[in-house]
Write an enzyme that holds these catalytic residues in place. Structure first.
Site, PDB file in Angstrom:
ATOM      1  N   ASP A 148       0.865  -1.183   0.000  1.00  0.00           N
ATOM      2  CA  ASP A 148       0.000   0.000   0.000  1.00  0.00           C
ATOM      3  C   ASP A 148       0.899   1.228   0.000  1.00  0.00           C
ATOM      4  OD1 ASP A 148      -2.127   1.703   0.106  1.00  0.00           O
ATOM      5  OD2 ASP A 148      -2.960   0.939   1.976  1.00  0.00           O
ATOM      6  N   ASP A 160      -2.735   2.256  -6.132  1.00  0.00           N
ATOM      7  CA  ASP A 160      -1.654   2.277  -5.148  1.00  0.00           C
ATOM      8  C   ASP A 160      -1.657   1.083  -4.207  1.00  0.00           C
ATOM      9  OD1 ASP A 160      -4.027   3.068  -3.937  1.00  0.00           O
ATOM     10  OD2 ASP A 160      -3.015   4.341  -2.476  1.00  0.00           O
ATOM     11  N   GLU A 161      -2.351   0.021  -4.569  1.00  0.00           N
ATOM     12  CA  GLU A 161      -2.507  -1.085  -3.625  1.00  0.00           C
ATOM     13  C   GLU A 161      -2.607  -2.398  -4.388  1.00  0.00           C
ATOM     14  OE1 GLU A 161      -5.559  -2.291   0.027  1.00  0.00           O
ATOM     15  OE2 GLU A 161      -5.972  -0.559  -1.252  1.00  0.00           O
TER      16      GLU A 161
END
Length: 471
Positions: free
Chosen positions: A11, A105-106
């Site tokens: 993350d 983003d993860e």
């Protein structure tokens, strides 16, 4: 559940805001809020400095401004964030063929499938190397969680924030989860959490001790049984590399309710064009055109029309959305419009436009009352700005000169002063700070909004030597 912590969850830390801080030296260490800047805008991401004031994602922008009036408020640059995300996902792809992106983003990574880790020592080594590679490639930090299941790996990465790594040994899950709030478990949101609280269950241990039958009675068979397993630390979900998109959509929330029917029609057509652009970028076509209208009283109507075959033709989508609009009463005013395409396929039918002119084989209409949602840029599934666009494009008479608009945070280049970014604009003036990601904080200068020497520009790379976004 695995005997070794070979499921990794990455993350990125305050991704949008961190990317803006990395691109703008003058904002490093200062509160930064990214999101829609209009009266009805919402926060997409807040930097850790802004979070100290209580600002968080999905918060109304007006509330954020009251909490942190001196923060920098910027409009999202999704193409820029997407280019950074692609660099990160490429690094993850080098570790394993099984990478499951959840948003820009993860992502989850199955290290075992990649043959790069089979025990705690090797998993930790891979995780630390990944964090170093991300920093070297993008200039940004990410937090890593390692565990024997997806649920625990995600909890571990949350504990690792910011810029850390947490490894949770398999076999310790129940001890870890027991004293935590029920909200730590996937699928337990505010409503479910409150329902459980009223039943006397506030910790994960309370859920485990209540038993499966009681949770099924409270929450239903599927949710109750799943929650009981997770409360006992069991999560056998696999890392899935391909997650097929079910729909593509864009929407806009307007600063002021729209009443003019011509303006509303124009906005729907504009949204249809943007939706098709996103549809084509994903290399899909779709059969069902969906129109979403949120009215002045927050009631939300959804209308849909199913075509005889999939399309990515902008004219077909635009006209279908226009027909759907005709069935919606907008006399009280409209605060949000959205256009989507579902029933996705990987091909199109060349003669679909002709079919559309002849008529439709079937059409479906559904009206749903919905709560006001958050348009998230994080994750990348719903597009659109959070502010009204300019005047209607359908008005008669000679075209009036259009004043150039400069969005706060966006990149510009001046013929004399070089690269910079917009700090703000208004009353015919635009203020620009001239600096680069690798420079010292730069000077601020003000220009006329129509200065011929000032032009929009592509974002600069965060790490010197990398190709600029979109190049």
């Amino acid at each position: 559940m695995r005997a070794a912590p070979t499921i990794l969850h990455l993350d990125m830390d305050a991704f949008f805001a961190a990317a803006e801080q990395a691109a703008k030296p003058s904002l490093r260490g200062k509160p930064v809020v990214v999101g829609g800047l209009g009266p009805r805008g919402v926060v997409a991401t807040a930097s850790y400095e802004a979070r100290r004031f209580g600002v968080h994602s999905a918060m109304p922008m007006g509330q954020a401004r009251r909490l942190a009036p001196n923060a920098a408020y910027l409009v999202p640059r999704f193409a820029f964030y997407r280019s950074i995300s692609e660099q990160v996902m490429e690094l993850l792809g080098r570790l394993s063929p099984l990478v499951e992106p959840l948003s820009l983003d993860e992502a989850f990574v199955d290290l075992e499938a990649g043959g790069v880790a089979d025990d705690s020592v090797s998993a930790r080594t891979v995780g630390e190397r990944l964090r170093a590679d991300i920093l070297a490639t993008t200039g940004l930090t990410g937090s890593v969680g390692l565990a024997g299941s997806k649920m625990i790996a995600k909890i571990a990465s949350e504990e690792a924030k910011p810029d850390g790594l947490v490894l949770i040994e398999p076999g310790t899950e129940r001890e870890l989860l027991g004293p935590r709030s029920v909200r730590i478990l996937p699928g337990v949101g505010p409503a479910t959490g409150e329902h459980l609280r009223r039943a006397g269950m506030t910790t994960v241990t309370d859920l485990a001790e209540a038993g499966e039958d009681e949770l099924v009675r409270l929450l239903g068979r599927a949710h109750g049984a799943s929650l009981y397993r997770m409360a006992r630390g069991y999560d056998d979900r696999l890392v899935v590399a391909e997650r097929d998109a079910k729909s593509v959509s864009v929407e806009d929330t307007f600063d002021v309710d729209l009443h003019d029917r011509v303006r509303i029609r124009t906005e729907v057509e504009r949204l249809a064009e943007r939706c098709v652009a996103r549809l084509r970028a994903s290399e899909h076509s779709g059969r069902t055109i969906v129109l979403k209208v949120r009215r002045y009283d927050f009631s939300t109507l959804t209308r849909s029309e199913t075509l005889r075959g999939p399309t990515d033709d902008p004219m077909v989508v635009r006209e279908a959305a226009g027909r759907l609009l005709e069935a919606v009463d907008t006399t009280g005013g409209v605060r949000l419009l959205g256009v989507g395409v579902s029933g996705l396929a990987d091909y199109t039918q060349e003669d679909l436009f002709a079919q559309a002119e002849e008529g439709r084989a079937s059409a479906a209409e559904a009206e749903a009352e919905a709560e006001g949602g958050v348009v998230a840029g994080a994750a990348g599934a719903v597009g659109g700005g959070v502010g009204a666009s300019g005047a209607s494009a359908g008005e008669a008479g000679p075209a009036a000169p259009v004043e150039r608009r400069w969005a706060p945070g966006h990149d510009v280049r001046h013929a004399v002063h070089g690269a910079g970014w917009v700090q703000g604009s208004g009353v015919g003036r635009v203020t620009v700070r001239f600096e680069e990601p690798w420079s010292a904080p730069g000077r601020v200068r003000t220009f006329s909004v129509d200065d011929p020497e000032l032009e929009p520009a592509e974002p600069l790379p965060l790490v010197r030597g990398e190709c600029p976004a979109g190049a």
